[in-house]
Design an enzyme around this catalytic site. Sequence first.
Site, short mmCIF file in Angstrom:
data_model
loop_
_atom_site.label_atom_id
_atom_site.label_comp_id
_atom_site.label_asym_id
_atom_site.label_seq_id
_atom_site.Cartn_x
_atom_site.Cartn_y
_atom_site.Cartn_z
N ARG A 12 0.83 -1.21 0.00
CA ARG A 12 0.00 0.00 0.00
C ARG A 12 0.86 1.26 0.00
O ARG A 12 1.00 1.93 -1.02
CB ARG A 12 -0.94 -0.04 1.22
CG ARG A 12 -2.09 0.96 1.15
CD ARG A 12 -1.73 2.38 1.51
NE ARG A 12 -1.21 2.53 2.86
CZ ARG A 12 -0.69 3.67 3.31
NH1 ARG A 12 -0.61 4.73 2.53
NH2 ARG A 12 -0.21 3.75 4.54
N ASP A 13 1.50 1.59 1.11
CA ASP A 13 2.30 2.82 1.16
C ASP A 13 3.46 2.72 0.18
O ASP A 13 3.91 3.72 -0.37
CB ASP A 13 2.83 3.05 2.60
CG ASP A 13 2.94 4.52 2.95
OD1 ASP A 13 2.81 5.36 2.05
OD2 ASP A 13 3.16 4.84 4.14
N HIS A 204 5.21 5.28 12.52
CA HIS A 204 5.17 5.16 11.04
C HIS A 204 6.12 6.22 10.48
O HIS A 204 5.74 7.37 10.32
CB HIS A 204 3.73 5.38 10.58
CG HIS A 204 3.51 5.33 9.10
ND1 HIS A 204 2.82 4.29 8.48
CD2 HIS A 204 3.82 6.19 8.11
CE1 HIS A 204 2.73 4.53 7.19
NE2 HIS A 204 3.33 5.68 6.93
N HIS A 206 8.63 7.64 7.61
CA HIS A 206 9.26 7.67 6.28
C HIS A 206 10.71 8.08 6.49
O HIS A 206 11.06 8.69 7.51
CB HIS A 206 8.48 8.62 5.37
CG HIS A 206 7.16 8.04 4.95
ND1 HIS A 206 6.95 7.49 3.71
CD2 HIS A 206 5.99 7.89 5.63
CE1 HIS A 206 5.69 7.03 3.64
NE2 HIS A 206 5.09 7.27 4.79
N CYS A 237 4.05 9.25 -0.24
CA CYS A 237 2.64 9.60 -0.32
C CYS A 237 2.45 10.52 -1.52
O CYS A 237 3.18 11.49 -1.67
CB CYS A 237 2.20 10.28 0.97
SG CYS A 237 0.51 10.90 0.89
N ASN A 246 8.72 4.40 3.35
CA ASN A 246 8.77 4.02 4.76
C ASN A 246 10.17 3.49 5.06
O ASN A 246 10.88 3.02 4.17
CB ASN A 246 7.77 2.89 5.05
CG ASN A 246 6.34 3.30 4.84
OD1 ASN A 246 5.77 3.05 3.79
ND2 ASN A 246 5.75 3.92 5.82
P1 HMG Z 1 -13.59 13.85 -2.89
O1 HMG Z 1 -13.33 14.24 -4.30
O2 HMG Z 1 -13.61 14.96 -1.90
O3 HMG Z 1 -14.90 13.01 -2.67
O4 HMG Z 1 -12.53 12.75 -2.47
P2 HMG Z 1 -16.22 12.83 -3.40
O5 HMG Z 1 -17.10 12.14 -2.45
O6 HMG Z 1 -16.65 14.15 -3.99
O7 HMG Z 1 -15.86 11.81 -4.60
C1 HMG Z 1 -15.12 12.15 -5.74
C2 HMG Z 1 -15.08 10.97 -6.71
O8 HMG Z 1 -14.44 9.86 -6.11
C3 HMG Z 1 -16.49 10.50 -7.05
O9 HMG Z 1 -16.42 9.95 -8.37
C4 HMG Z 1 -16.72 9.41 -6.06
O10 HMG Z 1 -17.67 8.50 -6.50
C5 HMG Z 1 -15.36 8.77 -5.95
P3 HMG Z 1 -17.02 10.74 -9.62
O11 HMG Z 1 -18.46 11.02 -9.26
O12 HMG Z 1 -16.21 12.01 -9.73
O13 HMG Z 1 -16.84 9.78 -10.75
N1 HMG Z 1 -15.09 8.13 -4.67
C6 HMG Z 1 -14.60 6.89 -4.52
N2 HMG Z 1 -14.29 5.94 -5.41
C7 HMG Z 1 -13.82 4.77 -4.92
N3 HMG Z 1 -13.65 4.54 -3.61
C8 HMG Z 1 -13.95 5.46 -2.69
C9 HMG Z 1 -14.46 6.70 -3.15
N4 HMG Z 1 -14.84 7.81 -2.51
C10 HMG Z 1 -15.23 8.69 -3.45
N5 HMG Z 1 -13.76 5.20 -1.39
C11 HMG Z 1 -11.55 11.09 -1.07
C12 HMG Z 1 -12.42 12.32 -1.13
C13 HMG Z 1 -11.17 10.85 0.37
C14 HMG Z 1 -12.32 9.91 -1.63
C15 HMG Z 1 -10.28 11.35 -1.93
O14 HMG Z 1 -9.70 12.54 -1.53
C16 HMG Z 1 -9.29 10.22 -1.81
O15 HMG Z 1 -9.51 9.12 -2.30
N6 HMG Z 1 -8.14 10.47 -1.16
C17 HMG Z 1 -7.18 9.43 -0.87
C18 HMG Z 1 -5.79 9.98 -0.88
C19 HMG Z 1 -4.84 8.86 -0.56
O16 HMG Z 1 -5.09 7.69 -0.74
N7 HMG Z 1 -3.64 9.28 -0.05
C20 HMG Z 1 -2.60 8.36 0.28
C21 HMG Z 1 -2.90 7.55 1.50
S1 HMG Z 1 -2.62 8.43 3.02
C22 HMG Z 1 -0.93 8.23 3.35
O17 HMG Z 1 -0.21 7.75 2.52
C23 HMG Z 1 -0.41 8.61 4.71
C24 HMG Z 1 -0.12 7.40 5.60
O18 HMG Z 1 0.80 6.53 4.98
C25 HMG Z 1 0.46 7.86 6.96
C26 HMG Z 1 1.62 8.86 6.79
O19 HMG Z 1 2.64 8.50 6.17
O20 HMG Z 1 1.45 9.98 7.28
C27 HMG Z 1 -1.40 6.62 5.90
MG MG Z 2 2.93 6.73 4.99
#
Ligand code: HMG
Ligand code: MG
Length: 287
Positions: A12-13, A204, A206, A237, A246
């Site tokens: 994932r990450d 966690h 990086h 990310c 990581n």
């Molecule tokens: P949004 O645009 O604000 O939400 O996204 P929305 O509800 O308006 O939806 C937009 C579009 O996405 C729509 O599709 C939804 O249907 C679809 P459209 O109508 O435009 O065709 N949608 C989805 N599709 C599939 N699965 C879903 C989903 N939700 C909405 N669950 C949202 C809000 C949170 C969904 C978006 O901003 C997003 O997906 N963000 C994820 C970002 C991400 O994955 N970042 C990396 C992970 S975090 C990380 O790495 C940090 C961590 O490792 C810890 C650290 O290191 O600090 C964990």
């Molecule tokens: Mg991370």
Amino acid sequence: MDQVTIFEMSPRDGLQNEARFVPTAQKIALVNALSDLGFAKIETASFVSPKWVPQMADGAEVLAGITRRDGTAYTALTPNLRGLENAIAAGVDEVAIFASASESFSQKNINCSIAESFDRFAPLMARAAEAGLPVRGYVSCVTDCPYEGEIAPQPVAQVAARLAQMGCYEISLGDTIGQGQPERVDAMLHAVLERMPPAQLAGHFHDTAGRALANVAVCLDHGLRVFDSALGGLGGCPYAPGAKGNVATEDLAAMLAAKGYATGLDPTALAQAASFARALRQDEKAT
Ligand code: HMG
Ligand code: MG
């Protein structure tokens, strides 16, 4: 011997930040290799918007294709109720919600404020409880934010406490851009540990600035016994420009062994598997 759990992040990450889409078959091969290594926890997929993170669009196929090992929990990120429903349908063992201690990062990463993110998480927590799924919580930017710079300890403690109050069984403290110094990690932990015990926390880190292992050592001193890492140091990310992967699992396991902690993992097997994981990043042939 003191036990430490390594929560393996590479599928994932690790892969979410790759420039290319890693084919589903290679993701499945990676997860199967990790299962063979005996990890208790593997973050296998993300059920996020494929428009935001196209690299993770095949989470359901990955979960359907892997060979599950008894004793391993296959987990996934779920940003909202829709993601949770997809994760449940795919048969995950555990999910994670992710919040941030930085307003700017929250907006960039999940397109809402910190307060709004808790509103989104509330129905997800209720549904996860109904489904009997454990939920982990991440706090991003626990020392530094790619957009705001240094983050003070108190907002981190507040977000961590809120996630715990919502029912997260464990809070993973994320140095998202890998810039934390041990002194600032220490100050952050002091604030967080006023709100919850070390057994409810994970680290966690990086490794952008090469301080991840030093920061793990600070966490060990505070009693934390769960750490997130990625084989081969894969990752980053997509919404944290410049952030590296990581901390490498093989380096973390070696450090823990040298300090006398048991992880249940075989260092030689880890080193061999790390080159397979790195081959995915380098766009080389990996079978
Ligand atoms: P949004 O645009 O604000 O939400 O996204 P929305 O509800 O308006 O939806 C937009 C579009 O996405 C729509 O599709 C939804 O249907 C679809 P459209 O109508 O435009 O065709 N949608 C989805 N599709 C599939 N699965 C879903 C989903 N939700 C909405 N669950 C949202 C809000 C949170 C969904 C978006 O901003 C997003 O997906 N963000 C994820 C970002 C991400 O994955 N970042 C990396 C992970 S975090 C990380 O790495 C940090 C961590 O490792 C810890 C650290 O290191 O600090 C964990
Ligand atoms: Mg991370």
